[in-house]
Design an enzyme around this catalytic site. Sequence first.
Site, mmCIF file in Angstrom:
data_model
loop_
_atom_site.group_PDB
_atom_site.id
_atom_site.type_symbol
_atom_site.label_atom_id
_atom_site.label_comp_id
_atom_site.label_asym_id
_atom_site.label_seq_id
_atom_site.Cartn_x
_atom_site.Cartn_y
_atom_site.Cartn_z
ATOM 1 N N ASP A 227 -15.386 23.433 10.394
ATOM 2 C CA ASP A 227 -15.208 22.786 9.095
ATOM 3 C C ASP A 227 -14.949 23.890 8.083
ATOM 4 O O ASP A 227 -15.839 24.678 7.759
ATOM 5 C CB ASP A 227 -16.461 21.994 8.726
ATOM 6 C CG ASP A 227 -16.261 21.131 7.480
ATOM 7 O OD1 ASP A 227 -15.304 21.381 6.723
ATOM 8 O OD2 ASP A 227 -17.076 20.212 7.267
ATOM 9 N N GLU A 229 -13.626 23.251 5.008
ATOM 10 C CA GLU A 229 -13.558 22.452 3.790
ATOM 11 C C GLU A 229 -12.215 21.753 3.678
ATOM 12 O O GLU A 229 -11.162 22.344 3.818
ATOM 13 C CB GLU A 229 -13.838 23.258 2.525
ATOM 14 C CG GLU A 229 -13.965 22.388 1.268
ATOM 15 C CD GLU A 229 -15.014 21.268 1.424
ATOM 16 O OE1 GLU A 229 -14.705 20.255 2.097
ATOM 17 O OE2 GLU A 229 -16.121 21.403 0.884
ATOM 18 N N GLY A 304 -20.001 20.511 3.439
ATOM 19 C CA GLY A 304 -20.205 21.463 2.359
ATOM 20 C C GLY A 304 -20.526 20.806 1.035
ATOM 21 O O GLY A 304 -21.268 21.353 0.227
ATOM 22 N N ASN A 383 -5.013 -11.359 -0.339
ATOM 23 C CA ASN A 383 -3.575 -11.082 -0.361
ATOM 24 C C ASN A 383 -3.307 -9.623 -0.720
ATOM 25 O O ASN A 383 -2.337 -9.308 -1.411
ATOM 26 C CB ASN A 383 -2.849 -12.028 -1.328
ATOM 27 C CG ASN A 383 -2.870 -13.462 -0.849
ATOM 28 O OD1 ASN A 383 -2.817 -13.726 0.358
ATOM 29 N ND2 ASN A 383 -2.960 -14.401 -1.781
ATOM 30 N N PHE A 384 -4.219 -8.771 -0.281
ATOM 31 C CA PHE A 384 -4.140 -7.311 -0.421
ATOM 32 C C PHE A 384 -4.342 -6.833 -1.860
ATOM 33 O O PHE A 384 -4.115 -5.661 -2.158
ATOM 34 C CB PHE A 384 -2.839 -6.764 0.156
ATOM 35 C CG PHE A 384 -2.584 -7.198 1.563
ATOM 36 C CD1 PHE A 384 -1.361 -7.720 1.935
ATOM 37 C CD2 PHE A 384 -3.587 -7.107 2.519
ATOM 38 C CE1 PHE A 384 -1.134 -8.141 3.233
ATOM 39 C CE2 PHE A 384 -3.365 -7.523 3.827
ATOM 40 C CZ PHE A 384 -2.129 -8.047 4.189
ATOM 41 N N HIS A 428 -4.685 2.852 -5.974
ATOM 42 C CA HIS A 428 -4.369 2.475 -7.351
ATOM 43 C C HIS A 428 -2.849 2.540 -7.531
ATOM 44 O O HIS A 428 -2.193 3.487 -7.107
ATOM 45 C CB HIS A 428 -5.092 3.369 -8.362
ATOM 46 C CG HIS A 428 -4.654 4.800 -8.370
ATOM 47 N ND1 HIS A 428 -3.656 5.273 -9.190
ATOM 48 C CD2 HIS A 428 -5.080 5.870 -7.647
ATOM 49 C CE1 HIS A 428 -3.494 6.570 -8.987
ATOM 50 N NE2 HIS A 428 -4.338 6.963 -8.050
ATOM 51 N N ASP A 430 -0.106 1.410 -10.687
ATOM 52 C CA ASP A 430 -0.053 0.903 -12.067
ATOM 53 C C ASP A 430 -1.459 0.550 -12.553
ATOM 54 O O ASP A 430 -1.658 -0.462 -13.253
ATOM 55 C CB ASP A 430 0.875 -0.302 -12.176
ATOM 56 C CG ASP A 430 2.342 0.088 -12.046
ATOM 57 O OD1 ASP A 430 3.164 -0.808 -11.748
ATOM 58 O OD2 ASP A 430 2.661 1.290 -12.225
ATOM 59 N N ASP A 453 -2.703 8.658 -3.904
ATOM 60 C CA ASP A 453 -3.193 7.416 -4.512
ATOM 61 C C ASP A 453 -4.334 6.778 -3.725
ATOM 62 O O ASP A 453 -5.089 5.967 -4.277
ATOM 63 C CB ASP A 453 -2.052 6.396 -4.637
ATOM 64 C CG ASP A 453 -0.989 6.805 -5.634
ATOM 65 O OD1 ASP A 453 0.075 6.148 -5.666
ATOM 66 O OD2 ASP A 453 -1.216 7.778 -6.378
#
Length: 463
Positions: A227, A229, A304, A383-384, A428, A430, A453
């Site tokens: 790992d 990071e 971490g 409906n998403f 996200h 708009d 996004d």
Amino acid sequence: MIPQLNRNYAWAIALGLVARSSLVSAGPCDIYASGGTPCVAAHGTTRALHDSYTGPLYQVKRGSDGATTDIAPRHAGGVANATHQDTFCAGTTCLITIIYDQSGHGNHLSQAPPGHFIGPDSQGYDNLASAIGAPVTLNGQKAYGVFISPGTGYRNNAAKNTATGDEAEGLYAVLDGTHYNNGCCFDYGNAEVSGDDTGNGHMEAIYFGDLTAYGTGSGSGPWIMADLENGLFSGFNAKNNAEDPSLSYRFISAAVKGGPNKWAIRGGNAASGPLSTFYNGSRPNARGYNPMSKEGAIILGIGGHNSKLTVGSSISLRATTLCCTTRYVAHNGSTVNTQVVSSSSSAALKQQASWRVRTGLANSECFSFESVDTPNSFLMHNNFVLLLKSNDGTKALHEAATFCPQLGLNGKGNSIRSWSYPTRYFRHYDNVLYAASNGGVHKFDNPASFNDDVSWVVSASFA
């Protein structure tokens, strides 16, 4: 042991050892010292890691009265005195409160404080491990390892003499080969001193598990990886190293070493035989890992930045897209969107941007997110489109309100995948929240900036 890489710092941990006929003639830290790389941190609850060590291995705290006692080896270099623990803890419960550093540098591990992610214990700390969770037999004598359940973690953010920047170091651990999962992340090693994600290359730790979001080895895991990071790596290729095998030993020896543009993974059966080299070469082919930017804190059982969503905790979710890093997932009635939230925002807005983590309503391996200001109402998709809706107890709602976090697709924070539609993630678009896929018929499925996004920084909630 792994070939030395210039100046080196050695770390050792032995938290669970398989029964063997006798201890080897030299402890792990004696072997490292003979190679010119003495341990700067040495943690073990089952045995001393130096032949001459007689000090405490760990401390336990008794549930009945809060009293503590130290558990030491039976003799210099020997197995832990489990009889002392059993007597002290008889008729009650005990937790491991401190894992002492046997190297002499004072790099003891204690209950991990809240970091980028908050823990399930009081004031956001991680849980402590049960003192009897991992009983083992070593040299015919009973001892106790450390059983790490999700939400359990130990840390030292002020460690001394550990590697920083691009300095070389070596890490070694003995692990239970049957106890692992695909969560992020079970680690032992070097991490950020702040508990926050400060960027690629800011940690270097042994990882063991079968998480496939980033690097993998051959087969289906579990694998020893590093790992570093914002990524788990098995070799130069950021996605796969076919030479890093799935391991099925009852107990596993794991080692990671790293220096300037060079690192290695080794592993093998902790009960017998030598270690094998699974990778030895250049740093991963990804930005931010050459040179490294190690910070020198020490972690056990966590990532971490203390990463692990914990049922019962309260969180806020911040966007990572360049345009929108001050915006958080919030709701306005049933509408779910992103809004600019800060410490100076109104109490009402802070509550609207805060979510309680619950066990997944449809699958206990995942999570559901309950509104802080509207109890029994959960994030779900219809409906998403993400909505806030009261839990009506139906199978349909439970499935639509269950989500599975993974490492962020852009390398930051987490991406949150729909359990019922596994190709769709919190996105996200708009400033409205959707369960979106990377390409598709809906406008919010646009592949442009998709990875950014759908990646969210998880932090302690505003309210």
